[in-house]
Design an enzyme around this catalytic site. Structure first.
Site: not given
Ligand code: XUL
Ligand code: CO
Length: 441
Positions: A99, A102
């Site tokens: 993300h 991150d």
């Molecule tokens: C949350 C989840 C996230 C997504 C990316 O449950 O799985 O980490 O994979 O936003």
């Protein structure tokens, strides 16, 4: 500087190895069919669980020992990049995922956040030049910051919609810059707590508009990517809009987005929705919508998203069966959206956890391939549905009948005979395949 000085490159040592820092089943170069394990499994490391997670929980503070945490702010973000590429190299993984937040800390304004991102993206790009590890997908976090309290694209507040759009716009630019294979939308807070204060129709329409704008912008900047929706039924909101693959697919069709998206299927989200992991993979596969996988597992005794590393061989086998039936994952991969348990707080646990997950999927792959080679489940289906390969059944599937003809046929039936589904025999056979795979290396 080394962040994992006590760990050498992880190698395949085979099933008899007692070295915790070696693969027992994942042998990247081993051929399964006409492809290598590495090419089929396409493993990815999740930046958030591996480099930013501190293992805090509602009852306890962060406990993870992470050598890069001696820094703060942008220095820590840079140290994380160094640690991440050392980790990727030593684990020998082909992909990673992140993300926006991150990799780079949010600034006090959107401009500042974007500037921070630019600095770290340039650094990552530089590291990627000397690394085999590529970006499987990126996404943006539009759920942690307080501005997203009521959602992002489904927020009641149009300013938040605009802010979320600006974040995704940047996310797509970052994805293009780093050559990401996919771009993921997990719902975050796109959902609701109660209908008493929710205009569900407007929120869904806005989500549809948002996704169209994302598709248009990717085209505009010539970003050749595959968009993925990652369904999850609940958590953080009581009712998440992308509940499961079936409801997500209906949403995509309603808003005419089905040509532009596939699904990123997470095992623990499937079980939260009351499905099995393989159910979600199967549903996506038969609709041509299986894009990628977030590999993890939930705890059978807990009702939330525990994101454990996948170690259940039965499940990895049935998952790999679906993936092989799909002809592989295409541009997708197996991203470990999984975190070490709170008690596993040492840096080396990050390696051991990934090894456990990679070995578990390697076993699953081998067993699934053998099941397919021997047509084990295909023969079960052929026999169980044989009534549709001749006579009235064939007329039904070929569209050659109607209610009049079927009534005529039914009126003449003296007795309807059913046969056993043989479930126990099937499960016992799968056990035999699993155990044989272990014995025969
Ligand atoms: C949350 C989840 C996230 C997504 C990316 O449950 O799985 O980490 O994979 O936003
Ligand atoms: Co996920």
């Amino acid at each position: 500087m080394s962040y994992f000085a006590n760990v050498d490159k992880i190698k395949y040592e085979g099933p008899t190895s007692t070295n915790p820092l070696a693969f027992k089943y994942y042998n990247p170069d081993e051929k399964i069919g006409n492809k290598t394990m590495e090419d089929i499994l396409r493993f990815g490391v999740a930046y958030w669980h591996t480099f930013t997670e501190d293992l805090s929980d509602p009852f306890g503070v962060g406990i993870a020992i992470r050598p890069w945490d001696k820094y703060t702010g942008m220095d820590r973000a840079k140290a994380r990049v160094e640690a991440a590429f050392e980790f990727f190299e030593k684990l020998n993984v082909p992909y990673f995922c992140f993300h926006d937040v991150d990799i780079a800390p949010e600034g006090s304004t959107l401009r500042e956040s974007n500037k921070n991102l630019d600095t770290i993206v340039a650094m990552i790009k530089d590291y990627m030049k000397d690394s085999k590890t590529e970006l499987l997908w990126n996404t943006v976090n539009s759920f942690t910051h307080p501005r997203f309290v009521h959602g992002a694209a489904s927020s009641n507040n149009a300013d938040v919609f605009a802010y979320a759009a600006a974040k995704v716009k940047k996310g797509l630019e970052v994805g293009k810059e780093l050559g990401a294979e996919n771009y993921v939308f997990w719902g975050g807070r796109e959902g609701y707590e109660t209908l008493l204060n929710t205009d569900m129709k407007l929120e869904l329409d806005n989500l549809g508009r948002f996704f169209h704008m994302a598709v248009d912008y990717a085209k505009e900047i010539d970003f050749d990517t595959q968009f993925l929706i990652e369904p999850k039924p609940k958590e953080p909101t009581t009712h998440q809009y992308d509940f499961d693959v079936a409801s997500g697919y209906a949403f995509l069709q309603n808003y005419d987005l089905q040509e532009n998206f596939k699904f990123n299927i997470e095992a623990n989200h499937a079980t939260l929705a009351g499905h099995t992991f393989e159910h979600e993979l199967y549903y996506a596969r038969i609709h041509g919508m299986l894009g990628s996988v977030d590999a993890n597992q939930g705890h059978p005794l807990l009702g939330w998203d525990t994101d454990e590393f996948p170690t259940d061989l039965y499940t990895t086998t049935l998952a790999m069966y679906e993936i092989l039936k799909n002809g592989g994952l295409g541009r997708g991969g197996l991203n470990f959206d999984a975190k070490v348990r709170r008690g596993s707080f040492e840096p080396v646990d990050l390696f051991e956890a990934h090894i456990a997950g990679m070995d578990s999927f390697a076993v699953g792959l081998k067993v699934a391939q053998k099941l397919i080679d021997d047509k084990v489940l295909e023969s079960v289906l052929e026999d169980r549905y044989k009534s549709y390969s001749e006579g009235i059944g064939l007329d039904i599937v070929e569209g050659k009948t109607d209610f009049h003809k079927l009534e005529e046929y039914a009126l003449e039936l003296s007795e309807i005979k059913n046969e056993s589904g043989k479930l126990e025999r099937i499960k016992s056979t799968i056990n035999q395949y699993l155990l044989n795979a272990m014995v025969n290396k």
